[in-house]
Design an enzyme around this catalytic site. Sequence first.
Site: not given
Ligand code: SAH
Length: 341
Positions: A110, A114, A331, A117, A90, A103
């Site tokens: 991944c 986390c 995302c 995510c 995406e 973005c």
């Molecule tokens: N892997 C990288 C970049 C991708 S995620 C990273 O971890 O930074 C981009 C941002 O969105 C990161 O700060 C991630 O923690 C956050 N993110 C992921 N899922 C989310 C969610 N459900 N709500 C809010 N932020 C989220």
Amino acid sequence: MKDIKSMLLPEIELELKELSEQKFRARQIYKWLHSGVVSFEDMTNLPQKLRQRLGELYYITAPKVLRKQESKYDGTIKYLWELNDKNSVESVIMRYNYGNTICVSSQVGCRMGCAFCASTIGGRVRDLSASEILDQVIFAELDSGLKISNIVMMGIGEPLDNFDNVIRFLQLVNSEDGLNIGMRHITISTCGIIEKVDKLGDYNIQSTLTISLHAPDDETRDKIMPINRATGVDNLLAAGRRYFEKTGRRVSYEYAMIDGVNDSEKQAKLLVSKLKGTGSHVNLILLNEVIESPLKPTKPENLEKFINILKSGGINVTKRRKLGGDIDASCGQLRRKATQN
Ligand code: SAH
């Protein structure tokens, strides 16, 4: 067959030398590639014989638009791309008053795990090539007709887990004969792979680095971000300071507010004490709910309290505006939906 769009201009020059072709052809080819041409046949200023030869030796990556959604409220556009091998990723275009930001994704899936995510649920399928990251910018511009001036690497994947291809992508997108987007207009976001943060600092690329912190204490961060179990918050913050010392670029921290997990007054105070004096910026995001996860966004009153503690502690804090709320613009969610259907 080789992926010619992932090659830097000097590398294409070298390839042409080996083919006993003239050097100036390399720049012509490079420009065509970065303008989104999908076949050597369309490179009309090249001799027919060369076009044919190139077609036998190289391939040109080109994603297809699998789905496109446009927000009724703020013009945010989300693309689900199908890659050459049918995997999908995406990208999102966000319209800010300072310019259009895209973005982009750096991996298919991944492996960072986390808890909040959507991108990590099926694990990592593969890395994206430099050309596949670049294509998201090229083809989003072509399809939308919008000029893109800023890039954030906050889509699917962990950019520093695909380090070499990401560096190569930065060189390509920053090049004068390419899209020529300035390094300072590009943000790399990481969950905090310390040795890679150090490596990036050594490269002294002037891009912005943002670290997804999401908790100031190890107990909480260990729970929601498995990477922390090996590193720890304090070591990560030290890496952020080293990055600033090496590059002169201040690191900012992302903090997704999760109800009852990382939004207490105690955690706000701890965050203040750990970031005080570093000049770091904290970007608060209200958690986007992911269907597969029980985690909920912070209640509005707790968000305000948290912000006030940070502000009165002298921390530079912003709250990220929510865009594209009506189109799954968080995302990873669109890809999840598409791969389940
Ligand atoms: N892997 C990288 C970049 C991708 S995620 C990273 O971890 O930074 C981009 C941002 O969105 C990161 O700060 C991630 O923690 C956050 N993110 C992921 N899922 C989310 C969610 N459900 N709500 C809010 N932020 C989220």
